[in-house]
Enzyme design. Structure first.
Site, PDB file in Angstrom:
ATOM      1  N   HIS A  22       0.773  -1.163  -0.004  1.00 27.79           N
ATOM      2  CA  HIS A  22       0.020   0.004   0.263  1.00 27.79           C
ATOM      3  C   HIS A  22       0.857   1.298  -0.227  1.00 27.79           C
ATOM      4  O   HIS A  22       2.155   1.155   0.010  1.00 27.79           O
ATOM      5  CB  HIS A  22      -0.977   0.047   1.235  1.00 27.79           C
ATOM      6  CG  HIS A  22      -0.600  -0.084   2.583  1.00 27.79           C
ATOM      7  ND1 HIS A  22       0.481   0.885   3.026  1.00 27.79           N
ATOM      8  CD2 HIS A  22      -0.702  -0.950   3.571  1.00 27.79           C
ATOM      9  CE1 HIS A  22       0.767   0.599   4.183  1.00 27.79           C
ATOM     10  NE2 HIS A  22       0.212  -0.732   4.603  1.00 27.79           N
ATOM     11  N   HIS A  25       3.981   1.302   2.553  1.00 24.20           N
ATOM     12  CA  HIS A  25       5.257   0.482   1.849  1.00 24.20           C
ATOM     13  C   HIS A  25       5.536   1.258   0.820  1.00 24.20           C
ATOM     14  O   HIS A  25       7.005   1.435   0.549  1.00 24.20           O
ATOM     15  CB  HIS A  25       4.650  -0.833   1.479  1.00 24.20           C
ATOM     16  CG  HIS A  25       3.951  -1.558   2.436  1.00 24.20           C
ATOM     17  ND1 HIS A  25       2.734  -1.991   2.169  1.00 24.20           N
ATOM     18  CD2 HIS A  25       4.098  -1.910   3.717  1.00 24.20           C
ATOM     19  CE1 HIS A  25       2.162  -2.768   3.254  1.00 24.20           C
ATOM     20  NE2 HIS A  25       3.333  -2.530   4.197  1.00 24.20           N
ATOM     21  N   CYS A 133       0.446  -7.362  17.505  1.00 21.25           N
ATOM     22  CA  CYS A 133       1.840  -6.768  17.495  1.00 21.25           C
ATOM     23  C   CYS A 133       2.954  -8.160  17.625  1.00 21.25           C
ATOM     24  O   CYS A 133       4.039  -7.808  17.608  1.00 21.25           O
ATOM     25  CB  CYS A 133       1.950  -5.876  18.662  1.00 21.25           C
ATOM     26  SG  CYS A 133       0.807  -4.705  18.898  1.00 21.25           S
ATOM     27  N   CYS A 147      -4.703  -3.759  24.186  1.00 25.58           N
ATOM     28  CA  CYS A 147      -3.368  -3.428  23.271  1.00 25.58           C
ATOM     29  C   CYS A 147      -3.238  -1.745  23.086  1.00 25.58           C
ATOM     30  O   CYS A 147      -4.163  -1.223  22.555  1.00 25.58           O
ATOM     31  CB  CYS A 147      -3.150  -4.189  22.153  1.00 25.58           C
ATOM     32  SG  CYS A 147      -2.115  -3.527  20.773  1.00 25.58           S
ATOM     33  N   LYS A 299      -5.980   7.639  10.706  1.00 21.38           N
ATOM     34  CA  LYS A 299      -5.045   6.555  10.128  1.00 21.38           C
ATOM     35  C   LYS A 299      -5.514   5.973   8.887  1.00 21.38           C
ATOM     36  O   LYS A 299      -6.630   5.606   8.833  1.00 21.38           O
ATOM     37  CB  LYS A 299      -5.004   5.319  11.482  1.00 21.38           C
ATOM     38  CG  LYS A 299      -3.866   4.953  11.935  1.00 21.38           C
ATOM     39  CD  LYS A 299      -4.088   3.930  12.966  1.00 21.38           C
ATOM     40  CE  LYS A 299      -2.655   3.161  13.254  1.00 21.38           C
ATOM     41  NZ  LYS A 299      -2.623   2.209  14.193  1.00 21.38           N
TER      42      LYS A 299
END
Ligand code: MSP
Length: 658
Positions: A22, A25, A133, A147, A299
């Protein structure tokens, strides 16, 4: 004899193969590529590495979800990364996969060395584990029992594991970071790590019991365990150079720079130097850390459904425009917001208007006025021409300085200052008027030289950033062969060089055109969502208002004979000798099949892998170019715009569509 070339070894993170490439990257890989190209242009001995990270829980789970074995799954997605980088023109010298033998061997060797040296021990550990993670969280890090990253519940896991004695390196690591101010850059990330190191450092659990996870590299000293994925992955930077002490390793390792996103700062800035120190290897030269691309201020994530695929915009706007936008828009180290509007804005302003126009005006003027006939004498140059000449060296210095700190945005701003100066020069020197009088000929010749020479200069310094456009510019001003930074100096254009007109380097994107296109998309979507499902429609059709499409109506019984299913594309490849066909391997959950789709002109194979589409599962098999197609992918179209039907929320492969 000339001095040996400076050596430069640059790495990107190796990407997880649980998602297809995506924007994020692509950003890291593209800026790494620009950096590698820049060093090659400077004549350095460059090695540029990227690859894929293929072990661990995340991947094992993704493969299980797709209903395939991990190795087959990783083969597919790793290939999608490799293909995406090829299509983006990335010039990596090597591509490493952590499932390759060359990597596994070195990981085992390093583990054995650490075990023999007493750096690893077997200990018991209980902790809150996040599968996303792949790590344990301490009480302090946990947010409301979840998390801190995924905000999902953690699992309490107690088990015996092997630990690397990382805590003993805390003092050494602090000293190292303090004594080397540019080890971690930009400074904010160095400060973040120093802040983190104020708390006691824990030992690092480096194994996972095979009864819980089999997909990993077995520990050489205990095969009931596999290696923790981060311990395995970080070693790729070494294993890609072959055995430590070997020739390739000795040549490149002392010069290694790691480029990463801020999300993986801790493993790189803490685990990795300690691992290297314990293994008796030198710590990397630098860690260069960039920020995150957000979408609409938030995000980018699969669950929100706003992931921008790596190749989504390059076909539409071209590689160079996409690269340029990513490098120009983001200040290295900080976050930035991505939008197609902003990309189009930059394309129109900086590329079409500033650069494209300059190239088109200058080459047209030169060609129409009979070419570049002579190098003007120093004394002939006016103030503005001297400014332009002196600007060459300043641009070089500015770009050098900016690139030394990965400040791509600054490097481009320096080059664009020159482009602005040159556009102003064309405006004030009015060569088209000079061409009207014989008396003005000497002045015209000077202007043509300045313009031709400036394009030659731009064709070199732009090469790392806009490789395609820079190549076209160089060819237009008669430059053949590989560009060299050392030739980006004033006064090298030979009189009489054949110059060609170059226009339309970056066509403007017309707002109206775009909104028309968007409109087509919208009407499509709107008509799809507003029309009632076919079952209801068939039942309620009023004969008086029957539209022509409904004249051929099918009964619900007829429709229900068509078995529509959700299918996940796990592999895609072009069909040899066919422009239109792609061969897709799709998973229906408990089975896989081959479907041939006529969409090659609209989708690259790599864009499709990982997508969940809808297929007609009970279509009679048919042979297309010798390949048996066992079904048909549903595709919508409006003119040239084609779209495969995907889901607006996740469903498992094999789910019925009705
Ligand atoms: N496999 C690990 C890295 C191991 S390196 C020894 C991993 N892989 S990843 O696929 O999740 O890739 C993370 C990297 O992708 C980031 O560090 C960054 O380089 C890039 N990006 C992912 N999302 C990004 C953005 N939204 N914005 C910018 N880059 C981002 O972590």
């Amino acid at each position: 004899m000339s001095a040996p070339a400076r050596v430069f070894y640059l790495t990107t993170p190796i990407y997880y193969v649980n998602a297809t490439p995506h924007l994020g990257h692509a950003y890291t890989t593209i800026i790494a590529d620009a950096m590698a190209r820049y060093h090659r242009l400077a004549g350095h001995d460059v090695r540029f590495l990227t690859g894929t990270d293929e072990h661990g829980d995340k991947i094992a789970q993704a493969a299980a979800k797709a209903g395939v074995r991990p190795q087959g799954y990783t083969d597919q997605i790793s290939a999608a990364f490799r293909q995406a980088w090829q299509r983006l023109g990335i010039t990596n010298d090597d591509f490493i996969r952590t499932t390759e033998e060359r990597h596994k061997t070195i990981v085992r060797q390093i583990l054995q060395t650490l075990w023999d040296a007493g750096e690893i021990y077997l200990g018991k550990y209980g902790g809150h584990y996040c599968f996303g993670c792949e790590r344990f969280y301490t009480e302090k890090e946990i947010v409301d029992g979840t998390c801190p990253d995924h905000r999902t519940p953690l699992t309490w896991i107690e088990e015996e594991n092997y630990f690397f004695k990382m805590s003993k390196y805390q003092g050494w690591l602090i000293e190292l970071i303090e004594s080397r101010p540019d080890l971690i850059r930009p400074e904010r990330y160095r400060n973040e790590i120093l802040g983190f190191l104020r708390e006691p450092l824990q030992d690092l659990s480096i194994s996972r019991p095979t009864k819980r996870l089999e997909w990993g590299i077995p520990l050489p000293f205990d095969d009931k365990y596999v290696t923790y994925v981060w311990f395995d992955a970080l070693i790729n930077y070494v294993s890609a150079l072959g055995p430590p002490g070997g020739e390739t390793f000795n040549r490149y390792w002392p010069h290694v720079e790691h480029l990463i996103g801020k999300d993986i700062l801790k493993p790189h800035a803490i685990y990795w130097p300690c691992m290297l120190k314990a293994a008796g290897l030198d710590v990397f030269r630098r860690l260069d850390v960039h920020g995150y691309w957000n979408i609409g201020g938030g995000k980018m994530s699969k669950s929100i459904g706003n992931v921008v695929e790596a190749l989504a915009l390059t076909d539409k706007y071209g590689h160079d425009a996409f690269r340029y936008f990513l490098m120009r828009e983001m200040t290295f180290g900080l976050d930035a917001d991505f939008s197609e509007e902003a990309l189009v804005g930059r394309l129109n302003a900086d590329l079409a208007n500033d650069l494209g126009n300059l190239v088109s005006r200058a080459t047209t003027l030169i060609v129409n006025s009979g070419g570049v006939s002579r190098v003007p004498a120093e004394t002939e140059l006016d103030d503005l021409e001297r400014q332009i000449r002196d600007r060459f060296a300043r641009v070089r210095e500015g770009v050098d300085e900016a690139m030394a700190e990965f400040a791509f945005q600054k490097a481009l701003a320096r080059i664009w200052e020159l482009i602005g100066l040159l556009n102003g020069y064309v405006d004030v020197s009015k060569p088209w008027e000079l061409a009207k009088s014989a008396a003005a000929r000497p002045r015209l010749e000077r202007v043509l030289y300045v313009l031709g020479e400036s394009l030659r200069f731009l064709g070199i310094v732009l090469a790392p950033f806009l490789p395609d456009a820079a190549g076209k510019i160089r060819r237009a001003v008669g430059q053949t062969g590989e560009p060299k930074l050392s030739e980006a100096a004033w006064g090298r254009l030979e009189p009489g060089t054949a110059i060609e007109r170059l226009s339309g380097l970056f066509p403007r994107i017309d707002k109206e055109e775009r909104s028309k296109e968007e409109q087509i998309g919208k009407t499509d979507a709107a008509s799809r969502t507003s029309s009632r499902p076919p079952t209801e429609r068939a039942g309620l059709a009023d004969p008086a208002t029957t539209t022509p499409e409904l004249a051929n109506s099918v009964s619900i019984d007829q429709f229900s004979k068509i078995d529509l299913r959700v299918a996940e594309i796990i592999a895609a490849e072009a069909v040899a000798k066919s422009k239109k066909l792609l061969k897709l391997t799709v998973s229906l959950g408990d089975s896989q099949r081959t479907v041939v789709a006529g969409i090659a002109e609209h989708y690259a194979p790599a864009d499709l892998v990982g997508k969940k589409v809808v297929i007609v599962a009970n279509l009679e098999p048919a042979k297309l170019m010798g390949i048996e197609s066992q079904g048909m992918v549903l595709v919508g179209s409006a003119g040239d715009r084609w779209a495969v039907l995907t889901l607006d929320r996740d469903l498992p492969p094999g789910a019925r569509v009705k």
